[in-house]
Design a protein around this motif. Structure first.
Motif, short mmCIF file in Angstrom:
data_model
loop_
_atom_site.label_atom_id
_atom_site.label_comp_id
_atom_site.label_asym_id
_atom_site.label_seq_id
_atom_site.Cartn_x
_atom_site.Cartn_y
_atom_site.Cartn_z
N UNK A 1 59.13 -32.85 -27.00
CA UNK A 1 58.18 -32.98 -28.11
C UNK A 1 58.80 -32.19 -29.26
N UNK A 2 59.47 -32.92 -30.15
CA UNK A 2 60.38 -32.28 -31.10
C UNK A 2 59.91 -32.51 -32.53
N UNK A 3 59.68 -31.42 -33.25
CA UNK A 3 59.37 -31.50 -34.67
C UNK A 3 60.59 -31.07 -35.46
N UNK B 1 69.35 -32.49 -27.47
CA UNK B 1 68.90 -33.11 -28.74
C UNK B 1 68.57 -32.02 -29.77
N UNK B 2 67.86 -30.98 -29.31
CA UNK B 2 67.46 -29.90 -30.23
C UNK B 2 68.67 -29.23 -30.87
N UNK B 3 69.68 -28.99 -30.05
CA UNK B 3 70.88 -28.30 -30.55
C UNK B 3 71.59 -29.16 -31.59
N UNK B 4 71.70 -30.47 -31.29
CA UNK B 4 72.39 -31.38 -32.20
C UNK B 4 71.66 -31.47 -33.54
N UNK C 1 60.97 -27.60 -34.13
CA UNK C 1 59.77 -27.00 -33.51
C UNK C 1 59.35 -27.77 -32.26
N UNK C 2 58.29 -27.27 -31.64
CA UNK C 2 57.77 -27.91 -30.44
C UNK C 2 58.44 -27.38 -29.19
#
Ligand SMILES: *Cc1c(COP(=O)(O)O)cnc(C)c1O
Length: 388
Positions: free
Chosen positions: A331-333, A312-315, A326-327
């Motif tokens: 737990x994604x900011x 998810x972070x990469x996308x 962040x995060x």
């Protein structure tokens, strides 16, 4: 009148609510009263850690409801015993106190720290240092612990005995150690403060400073705990083992539970009548929380959480309006360059995706059990909203 109108009429308007009445759910999918489906990237608010109505969790809860729903804490129950044994086993803590919420878990931590110090040094050592931009709850004590001026309004007088240090500033923290301090309390990632992770060096130095001065190091993992960040406790990734850790949100899988964990240094501080809670450690809630622990501690579960988080972070990071992600873990900011996080949240909801905000960021707290298919469905709605 419909659900929203009745709620607006009879409930105090303490929340800025979204115009959606949730009716049912299954894992990451929430269905509203009109039958519209949403992918829920917020797990409620980090609470439904196993998603909506997880089978094993629901079975455990229903079975317990029909067996014994509650008794006084003057008696014992097998399910409460099994839950704390498992929790202490996973976390390496000696003892737990069970309450019903994050704020109550933190209340216990604050009382425990003050009594630890009182038992050893007597009066005059009651100050708790928290960090600026922190969030620790809504009771008078935890509101005061919260290091944000906007929360310190209207309700005067506030309790005394708190000081606020700047996050990631060891000198500032040191300057606040004036001999009256019994504890330092912080989040590993400030959640409500905008999904801001602490620096590892700062956390380790703060823990060491506490140890050297016989000050308790308390970590509020109400939001970061129970696998949210890819390890059971976020503090594991910072290389510290705090004297006290508090848990709540995801711990019950959607049932109200808060927990204050104490290590060998302070496990015996809270004795008979020093603290209590009528509903704390309720058998039904403990049955649900035990089901959460069983799944989150199962072989390979947290590795999968880490993989989903990385995906998810990469996308998200590739989107043109994203300034920073962040995060830690799930737990994604998401810091935005030009867009307004609340606009993104509204548009996402209209398109069938529930997300959260934290300060000026978009915040995602998807269920730890989210499937790849649900991730794809949610990202299909989210990513276009992050492009400019
Ligand atoms: C949500 C939260 C709390 C408060 O929890 P409640 O269950 O609402 O009392 C405390 N600390 C942190 C870090 C939180 O995210």
């Amino acid at each position: 009148m419909n659900t929203i109108e009745i709620s607006e009429k009879y409930l105090m308007k303490t929340y800025g609510r979204q115009p959606m009445a949730a009716a049912s759910g299954q894992n990451c999918v929430c269905t509203d009263e009109d039958g519209k489906q949403y992918i829920d990237f917020g797990s409620g608010i980090g609470t439904n850690s196993l998603g909506y109505c997880n089978d094993a969790w629901a079975d455990a809860v229903c079975k317990q409801v029909r067996k014994i729903q509650h008794t006084s804490n003057y008696y014992y129950t097998d399910v409460q015993a099994a839950f704390v044994q498992k929790l202490c086993g996973i976390t390496g803590y000696q003892k737990a106190f069970l309450g019903n919420s994050g704020a109550e878990a933190n209340e216990c931590a604050i009382k425990l720290a003050r009594k630890y110090s009182f038992d050893k040094y007597g009066e005059g050592r009651g100050t708790i240092i928290t960090l600026k931009n922190s969030f620790h709850g809504r009771t008078m004590m935890t509101l005061t612990a919260t290091g944000q001026d906007v929360f310190h309004n209207y309700f005067f007088p506030f309790p005394t005995g708190f000081a606020y240090a700047e996050a990631n500033n060891l000198d500032d923290l040191k300057s606040k150690l004036d001999g009256t301090v019994c504890a330092v309390m912080m989040e590993m990632i400030q959640g409500e403060g905008g999904v801001c992770a602490m620096e590892k060096e700062f956390v380790q130095a703060a823990a060491k400073l506490c140890e050297e001065n016989d000050i308790l190091f308390i970590v509020d993992e109400v939001q970061t705990g129970v696998g949210r960040t890819g390890t059971f406790l976020a503090s594991e990734q910072f290389g510290v083992h705090p004297n006290v850790t508090t848990l709540a949100k995801g711990l019950g899988g959607g049932l109200p539970i808060g927990c204050c964990l104490a290590d060998e240094k302070c496990a015996e501080v809270m004795g008979p009548s020093s603290h209590g809670s009528t509903f704390g450690g309720n058998p039904v809630v403990c049955a649900g929380a035990l089901a959460v622990l069983e799944q989150v501690s199962a072989e390979g579960f947290l590795e999968k959480v880490q993989q989903k988080a990385a995906y998810i972070r990469e996308a998200v990071a590739k989107c043109s309006d994203v300034a920073a992600v962040t995060g830690l873990g799930l737990m994604i900011g998401i810091a935005l360059k030009t867009k307004d996080a609340h606009d993104v949240m509204d548009k996402a909801r209209e398109n069938g995706l529930l997300i959260l905000t934290a300060k000026e960021k978009v915040r995602l707290l998807p269920p730890l059990t989210i499937s790849q298919e649900e991730i794809e469905k949610g990202l299909k709605i989210l990513l276009p909203l992050l492009e400019n």
